[in-house]
Design an enzyme around this catalytic site. Sequence first.
Site, mmCIF file in Angstrom:
data_model
loop_
_atom_site.group_PDB
_atom_site.id
_atom_site.type_symbol
_atom_site.label_atom_id
_atom_site.label_comp_id
_atom_site.label_asym_id
_atom_site.label_seq_id
_atom_site.Cartn_x
_atom_site.Cartn_y
_atom_site.Cartn_z
ATOM 1 N N LYS A 178 0.801 -1.194 0.071
ATOM 2 C CA LYS A 178 0.086 -0.079 -0.069
ATOM 3 C C LYS A 178 0.992 1.531 -0.052
ATOM 4 O O LYS A 178 0.333 2.527 -0.421
ATOM 5 C CB LYS A 178 -0.950 -0.093 1.215
ATOM 6 N N TYR A 196 -11.989 -14.580 2.568
ATOM 7 C CA TYR A 196 -11.031 -13.707 2.840
ATOM 8 C C TYR A 196 -10.859 -13.743 4.270
ATOM 9 O O TYR A 196 -11.649 -13.974 5.413
ATOM 10 C CB TYR A 196 -11.884 -12.136 2.684
ATOM 11 N N TYR A 200 -2.902 -12.614 2.377
ATOM 12 C CA TYR A 200 -2.693 -12.188 1.185
ATOM 13 C C TYR A 200 -1.385 -13.041 0.328
ATOM 14 O O TYR A 200 -1.743 -13.669 -0.449
ATOM 15 C CB TYR A 200 -2.296 -10.791 0.992
#
Length: 347
Positions: free
Chosen positions: A62, A275, A301
């Site tokens: 990010k 998720y 992830y």
Amino acid sequence: MAATETLSRPAGRIDFDRFPRVALCHQPTPIEAMPRLSAHLGGPDLFIKRDDCTGLATGGNKTRKLEFLVGEAIAAKADMLVTQGAVQSNHVRQTAAAAAKVGMKCHVLLERRVPDRAEAYEATGNVLLDDIFGATREFRPAGLDMNAEAEAVTEKLCSEGHRPYFIPGGGSNPTGALGYANCAQEIMDQSAASGQKFDWLVMGTGSTGTQAGLVAGFHAIGHDLPVMGVSVRQPRERQMNAVHGLTNRTLEKLGAGELPLSKILVDDGYVGEGYGMPADSTLEAIHLTAQQEGVLLDPVYSAKGMAGMIGMIRQGFFKPTDKVLFLHTGGATALFAYQDQILNSRS
Ligand SMILES: *Cc1c(COP(=O)(O)O)cnc(C)c1O
């Protein structure tokens, strides 16, 4: 003649100076060989791009997006960043740190997206770091339109006299994706300098900005290194469409044409139950990568991405002569929120 090939796609370098930007990121991040993991799997030559080492607040993908997003926030004279994510969001943690670094406040909405978590889940890992960076937060139950929730909160903060800048979940819009168009150019520069030519790039894909930015970036500079996104959440079709939409919106921002859906590659075989819920293959990838290469992956992830790469190797998807680059997108901070599951799966 080579000329036709060059004509069919825009080539050259992307000029990132035309976009507002703030320096947050250690870059270029290293590309390292993974000889022990390659040998262990009997697979192609494996390499790893260390975007877990972007520097800000323990690093992660990010940070590249935030260089452009926070650049826009500063240009808009904002005094506060507002964003949203799952409780253990790496994006929220990096946004909180970026806000602190540029002297802005940060307010976040955390979605209780992952069912049946241990108590530590809402106290340790990324949540602890959000606190240390001074972010304020509110929680939401699972299943709401979280970007809409965060936009409503942004409006409310505005009416209270703040100057908030809204960043969508995962920083995934065309502005954030510029960070990964930039990474695509960085990978090609490193490849040219080292003489190492990669045949595949593999990574975990969630809110889509990373894959979309990479695909857009490679296209804009005239390379078509195939990018395989391993879905961490959604079925293949939905993830492909989402990545495709953002790829073309990013290409539009870059003034670099558009791409057909067929250029978007997604494998959804490693999601597990959903998720934030590590599958057996996720936990295996964490242990294997740590013990073969001394590299920490995260349970949400990067280990699903790595499980995808391992699975593809076992299925004979790659040629033995291929050079496969894995993009490490960070996230190991969340390991602490999953300690029970990880300890129980130790081999
Ligand atoms: C957000 C995130 C991803 C996914 O990137 P997207 O741009 O949201 O698809 C991958 N790995 C980690 C560690 C992340 O935090």
